[in-house]
Design a protein around this motif. Structure first.
Motif, short mmCIF file in Angstrom:
data_model
loop_
_atom_site.label_atom_id
_atom_site.label_comp_id
_atom_site.label_asym_id
_atom_site.label_seq_id
_atom_site.Cartn_x
_atom_site.Cartn_y
_atom_site.Cartn_z
N ASN A 182 121.68 26.09 43.99
CA ASN A 182 122.24 24.89 43.30
C ASN A 182 121.96 25.21 41.70
OD1 ASN A 182 123.11 23.40 45.38
ND2 ASN A 182 121.50 22.85 45.95
N LEU A 183 121.00 26.45 41.54
CA LEU A 183 120.64 26.65 40.13
C LEU A 183 121.68 27.60 39.38
CD1 LEU A 183 116.84 27.83 40.55
CD2 LEU A 183 117.78 25.83 39.18
N LYS A 184 122.31 26.95 38.32
CA LYS A 184 123.26 27.60 37.53
C LYS A 184 123.05 27.66 36.30
CE LYS A 184 126.58 26.35 40.92
NZ LYS A 184 126.11 26.22 42.08
N ILE B 174 116.40 19.59 40.08
CA ILE B 174 117.62 19.95 39.54
C ILE B 174 118.49 18.57 39.46
CG2 ILE B 174 119.99 21.04 40.15
CD1 ILE B 174 118.34 23.03 41.80
N VAL B 175 118.71 18.29 38.25
CA VAL B 175 119.38 16.99 37.96
C VAL B 175 121.01 17.08 37.99
CG1 VAL B 175 119.46 15.05 36.34
CG2 VAL B 175 117.26 16.41 36.80
N THR C 296 118.67 28.55 31.02
CA THR C 296 119.54 29.31 30.00
C THR C 296 119.93 30.79 30.39
OG1 THR C 296 117.27 30.04 29.13
CG2 THR C 296 118.59 28.25 27.89
N GLU C 297 119.04 31.41 31.68
CA GLU C 297 119.41 32.63 32.41
C GLU C 297 118.83 32.58 33.77
OE1 GLU C 297 121.40 35.75 32.73
OE2 GLU C 297 121.25 34.96 30.89
N GLU D 206 114.19 34.64 39.09
CA GLU D 206 113.32 34.41 37.71
C GLU D 206 114.34 33.57 36.85
OE1 GLU D 206 111.61 37.75 36.20
OE2 GLU D 206 110.80 38.38 38.30
N VAL D 207 113.98 32.57 36.59
CA VAL D 207 114.94 31.46 35.86
C VAL D 207 114.42 31.15 34.39
CG1 VAL D 207 116.00 29.07 35.94
CG2 VAL D 207 115.40 30.38 37.88
N LEU D 208 115.11 31.42 33.46
CA LEU D 208 114.74 31.01 31.91
C LEU D 208 115.06 29.62 31.83
CD1 LEU D 208 115.05 34.48 30.25
CD2 LEU D 208 113.23 33.61 31.48
#
Length: 106
Positions: A71-73, A9-10, A88-89, A98-100
Motif C-alpha cells: 500500500n506504500l506508493k 497510510i492515509v 517521495t521515494e 526504506e521509505v523517504l
C-alpha cells in the motif's frame, strides 16, 4: 529490525451515493478518510543524504524502515505523530523497505 513506531497510510475513499443528477450520474457525499496502520522506525534524513546514499534527487525530511507494504506508493500520504507526510521515494529490498518521506502535504 525493531519496528517501534506506528505510522498510518492515509487514503480517501469516495463517499456514499446520496442522490443522482438529472442525467443519471451519481452524486457522492463527503469522502471518508481511512488510516491504515503499519509499524516502522523513523529517523531524520536530508536531501543531501538521499543523493549520496541512494542517488535520488528528492525532497526528504525523514527516512522510514518498515516491512514490505504493497500500500506504500510514491506520493502516498502518511501520518506520523499526528503530522502529515508525503512519500517521495521507496527503496524496495527483499525483507524491508526504506521509505523517504517529506513533512507537509504540498
Amino acid at each position: 529490525m525493531r519496528l517501534t513506531k506506528t505510522l498510518y497510510i492515509v487514503t480517501e475513499e469516495q463517499g456514499e451515493i446520496i442522490d443522482y443528477e438529472q442525467f443519471g450520474r451519481p452524486i457522492y457525499g463527503d469522502p471518508e478518510q481511512i488510516k491504515s496502520p503499519f509499524k516502522g522506525e523513523v529517523e531524520p534524513y536530508s536531501n543531501t543524504l538521499a543523493e549520496r546514499t541512494y542517488g535520488v534527487f528528492v525532497e526528504v525530511t525523514n527516512r522510514v524502515f518498515c516491512k514490505p507494504n504493497k500500500n506504500l506508493k510514491i506520493l502516498s500520504d502518511v501520518e506520523y505523530l499526528k503530522e502529515p507526510y508525503k512519500v517521495t521515494e521507496i527503496m524496495k529490498y527483499d525483507k524491508h523497505f526504506e521509505v523517504l518521506i517529506r513533512k507537509g502535504t504540498n
